[in-house]
Design an enzyme around this catalytic site. Structure first.
Site, PDB file in Angstrom:
ATOM      1  N   HIS A 107      -6.196  -7.028  12.904  1.00  0.00           N
ATOM      2  CA  HIS A 107      -5.137  -6.305  12.812  1.00  0.00           C
ATOM      3  C   HIS A 107      -4.765  -5.852  14.229  1.00  0.00           C
ATOM      4  O   HIS A 107      -5.537  -5.487  15.073  1.00  0.00           O
ATOM      5  CB  HIS A 107      -5.146  -5.085  11.977  1.00  0.00           C
ATOM      6  CG  HIS A 107      -3.982  -4.506  11.461  1.00  0.00           C
ATOM      7  ND1 HIS A 107      -2.666  -4.799  11.062  1.00  0.00           N
ATOM      8  CD2 HIS A 107      -3.605  -2.878  11.346  1.00  0.00           C
ATOM      9  CE1 HIS A 107      -1.880  -4.009  10.571  1.00  0.00           C
ATOM     10  NE2 HIS A 107      -2.451  -2.814  10.772  1.00  0.00           N
ATOM     11  N   ARG A 134       0.964 -10.963   6.881  1.00  0.00           N
ATOM     12  CA  ARG A 134       0.880  -9.576   5.879  1.00  0.00           C
ATOM     13  C   ARG A 134       1.823  -8.509   6.392  1.00  0.00           C
ATOM     14  O   ARG A 134       1.697  -7.459   6.764  1.00  0.00           O
ATOM     15  CB  ARG A 134      -0.639  -9.072   6.297  1.00  0.00           C
ATOM     16  CG  ARG A 134      -1.741 -10.063   5.934  1.00  0.00           C
ATOM     17  CD  ARG A 134      -3.078  -9.210   6.058  1.00  0.00           C
ATOM     18  NE  ARG A 134      -3.258  -8.252   7.264  1.00  0.00           N
ATOM     19  CZ  ARG A 134      -3.798  -8.619   8.335  1.00  0.00           C
ATOM     20  NH1 ARG A 134      -4.238  -9.608   8.758  1.00  0.00           N
ATOM     21  NH2 ARG A 134      -3.781  -7.654   9.354  1.00  0.00           N
ATOM     22  N   CYS A 140      15.374  24.542   3.449  1.00  0.00           N
ATOM     23  CA  CYS A 140      14.364  25.171   2.133  1.00  0.00           C
ATOM     24  C   CYS A 140      13.761  24.121   1.439  1.00  0.00           C
ATOM     25  O   CYS A 140      13.754  22.835   1.731  1.00  0.00           O
ATOM     26  CB  CYS A 140      15.286  26.052   1.092  1.00  0.00           C
ATOM     27  SG  CYS A 140      16.567  27.061   1.998  1.00  0.00           S
ATOM     28  N   ASP A 193      14.011  23.208  -1.806  1.00  0.00           N
ATOM     29  CA  ASP A 193      14.666  22.163  -2.658  1.00  0.00           C
ATOM     30  C   ASP A 193      16.087  22.293  -2.231  1.00  0.00           C
ATOM     31  O   ASP A 193      16.762  21.281  -2.841  1.00  0.00           O
ATOM     32  CB  ASP A 193      14.685  23.083  -3.947  1.00  0.00           C
ATOM     33  CG  ASP A 193      13.393  23.480  -4.476  1.00  0.00           C
ATOM     34  OD1 ASP A 193      12.299  22.738  -4.421  1.00  0.00           O
ATOM     35  OD2 ASP A 193      13.159  24.628  -4.487  1.00  0.00           O
ATOM     36  N   TYR A 245      17.203  30.730   5.110  1.00  0.00           N
ATOM     37  CA  TYR A 245      15.923  31.697   5.670  1.00  0.00           C
ATOM     38  C   TYR A 245      15.953  31.573   7.155  1.00  0.00           C
ATOM     39  O   TYR A 245      16.040  30.651   7.952  1.00  0.00           O
ATOM     40  CB  TYR A 245      14.720  30.936   4.978  1.00  0.00           C
ATOM     41  CG  TYR A 245      14.766  31.046   3.690  1.00  0.00           C
ATOM     42  CD1 TYR A 245      14.706  31.943   2.754  1.00  0.00           C
ATOM     43  CD2 TYR A 245      14.273  29.660   3.188  1.00  0.00           C
ATOM     44  CE1 TYR A 245      14.503  31.871   1.528  1.00  0.00           C
ATOM     45  CE2 TYR A 245      14.095  29.616   1.681  1.00  0.00           C
ATOM     46  CZ  TYR A 245      14.122  30.721   0.815  1.00  0.00           C
ATOM     47  OH  TYR A 245      13.999  30.576  -0.324  1.00  0.00           O
ATOM     48  N   ARG A 303     -10.184  -0.123  14.864  1.00  0.00           N
ATOM     49  CA  ARG A 303     -10.460   0.678  13.623  1.00  0.00           C
ATOM     50  C   ARG A 303     -11.475   0.158  12.727  1.00  0.00           C
ATOM     51  O   ARG A 303     -12.694  -0.209  13.171  1.00  0.00           O
ATOM     52  CB  ARG A 303      -9.118   0.720  12.722  1.00  0.00           C
ATOM     53  CG  ARG A 303      -9.065   1.602  11.770  1.00  0.00           C
ATOM     54  CD  ARG A 303      -7.441   1.728  11.321  1.00  0.00           C
ATOM     55  NE  ARG A 303      -6.810   0.537  10.623  1.00  0.00           N
ATOM     56  CZ  ARG A 303      -5.630   0.325  10.219  1.00  0.00           C
ATOM     57  NH1 ARG A 303      -4.813   1.232  10.235  1.00  0.00           N
ATOM     58  NH2 ARG A 303      -5.126  -0.690   9.509  1.00  0.00           N
ATOM     59  N   LYS A 310       0.782  -1.218   0.121  1.00  0.00           N
ATOM     60  CA  LYS A 310      -0.030  -0.115  -0.008  1.00  0.00           C
ATOM     61  C   LYS A 310       0.837   1.287  -0.062  1.00  0.00           C
ATOM     62  O   LYS A 310       2.113   1.168   0.307  1.00  0.00           O
ATOM     63  CB  LYS A 310      -1.017   0.086   1.209  1.00  0.00           C
ATOM     64  CG  LYS A 310       0.049  -0.033   2.516  1.00  0.00           C
ATOM     65  CD  LYS A 310      -1.075  -0.189   3.823  1.00  0.00           C
ATOM     66  CE  LYS A 310      -0.180  -0.269   4.987  1.00  0.00           C
ATOM     67  NZ  LYS A 310      -0.969  -0.706   6.253  1.00  0.00           N
TER      68      LYS A 310
END
Ligand SMILES: *Cc1c(COP(=O)(O)O)cnc(C)c1O
Length: 372
Positions: free
Chosen positions: A164, A221, A310, A312, A265, A135, A37
């Protein structure tokens, strides 16, 4: 693939994925459902699923229908277990594509049945039992009646059941898992007594797969163990597993900044002398979060990120690495020589868990596959 022109990328070793699936099979002697997933926790759903199936995983697990259909589109024919929600409008497609889905609500299940029946295919369902995660799932005490009800719905085949765990990775305090397992076993005894025990019973995520043999049942699983990462600091993988992921980027600038200058920054870091400051191509836009402190590996050594991250880029202190050059490979997560930054380390320094770290590496980070 050639990475020399890449600025920021993931190197994913599919040989490690295959190795880990083989380890899981050997350890458990149980059919493995590789949970892929969320793009295989950022690693690439189709590539990881293919490698897992090639190494002997009998099933693939996903959270959403678009993921299940993505696997089918890629030509993966192994049985698929949907772990999350199936909209009734997709029940016929799930049945036609041989996707097994959870049943945890009577009205939803009745809708699934009607849609499947109308389409001429039976829909395979796994009765989802809530043994304590709170859940999805019917409460364990109501599980037997629920399975009886599912058997009255003509469009469904009750193929399996699953539950689960909430705390399978808390090895030091097993009470919750043992209670959940007890409730699940009571449910299974109940359905067995009326001759309705489903064929494919599963309960174990990675931590339970490794640490609770009684939780293995007919199918395990694992997700994170397939990728070779520990479920938690406590629930570590046995030796023999290999991490598939290395997150890399490049050093893209090196210069000396005089004393007393602010870096990045907000100027939260100030140079105290002439400092060698590098820029690396990693930022929060890649999923390299703004939390501090941050480190990176360069020339086999740990270097400190200085100043704010930052979008990037970010800056690193290179006084100890006079040889560092533009174009050098930098490791953000994984090993470089003897040095290592683990996903658990990043998780704890970012105030989260390793699952969250790897799943939130952004799509723009190029994925490169090796070792298959
Ligand atoms: C995500 C998930 C798994 C796999 O969990 P890991 O801890 O990654 O092994 C298994 N089962 C269900 C229902 C899940 O949601």
């Amino acid at each position: 693939m050639e990475t020399e022109n890449f600025a920021n990328w993931l190197e994913i070793d599919l040989g490690a994925v295959q190795n880990n699936v083989r380890q899981l099979k050997a350890l458990t002697g149980t059919t493995v459902c590789a949970v892929v997933k969320a793009n295989a926790y950022g690693h690439g759903m189709v590539e990881v699923a293919r490698a897992a199936v090639k190494a002997g995983a009998g099933w693939c697990g996903v959270a959403r229908m678009d993921e299940a259909l993505g696997l089918r589109k890629a030509g993966i024919t192994a049985p698929i277990l949907l772990l999350g929600y199936l909209a009734p409008g997709l029940a016929a497609e799930a049945a036609a594509e041989n996707i097994s889905v959870p049943a945890y609500d009577r009205e939803l299940a009745a809708e699934y049945s009607a849609k499947a029946l109308a389409s001429g295919h039976k829909l395979k369902v796994h009765a989802k039992i809530d043994t304590g995660l709170s859940r999805l799932g019917v409460l364990a005490a109501e599980g037997v009646e629920f399975v009886r009800y599912l058997h009255t719905l003509p469009g469904l085949e009750v193929e399996g059941s699953f539950t689960h765990y909430a705390r399978a990775d808390a090895i030091g305090s097993p009470e919750t898992t043992l209670l959940q397992l007890k409730r699940y076993n009571q449910f299974l005894e109940g359905v067995t007594a009326i001759g309705l025990r489903p064929r494919v019973v599963s309960s174990a995520n990675s931590a339970a797969t490794i640490y609770y043999p009684d939780a293995r049942f007919d199918l395990v699983r694992p997700g994170i163990a397939v990728l070779g990462m520990n479920p938690s600091d406590e629930a570590v993988l046995p030796s023999g597993f290999r991490q598939a992921l290395t997150w890399k980027c490049r050093l893209i600038s090196v210069k000396t900044v005089p004393a007393g200058e602010g870096i990045s920054y907000g100027h939260r870091y100030k140079t105290t002398k002439n400092e060698r400051i590098g820029v690396i191509a990693a930022g929060y836009g890649d999923g390299f979060r703004r939390a501090v402190p941050h480190f990176a590996l360069l020339r086999g050594k740990r270097v400190k990120v200085v100043g704010g991250i930052c979008m990037d880029q970010c800056m690193v202190q290179l006084d100890e690495l006079p040889d560092a050059r533009i174009g050098d490979e930098v490791v953000l997560l994984g090993k470089q020589g003897e040095a290592e930054i683990t996903s658990e380390e990043l998780g704890s320094s970012w105030g989260t868990v390793n699952y969250d770290v790897i799943t939130s590496i952004e799509a723009r980070v190029q994925r490169v596959y090796i070792g298959s």
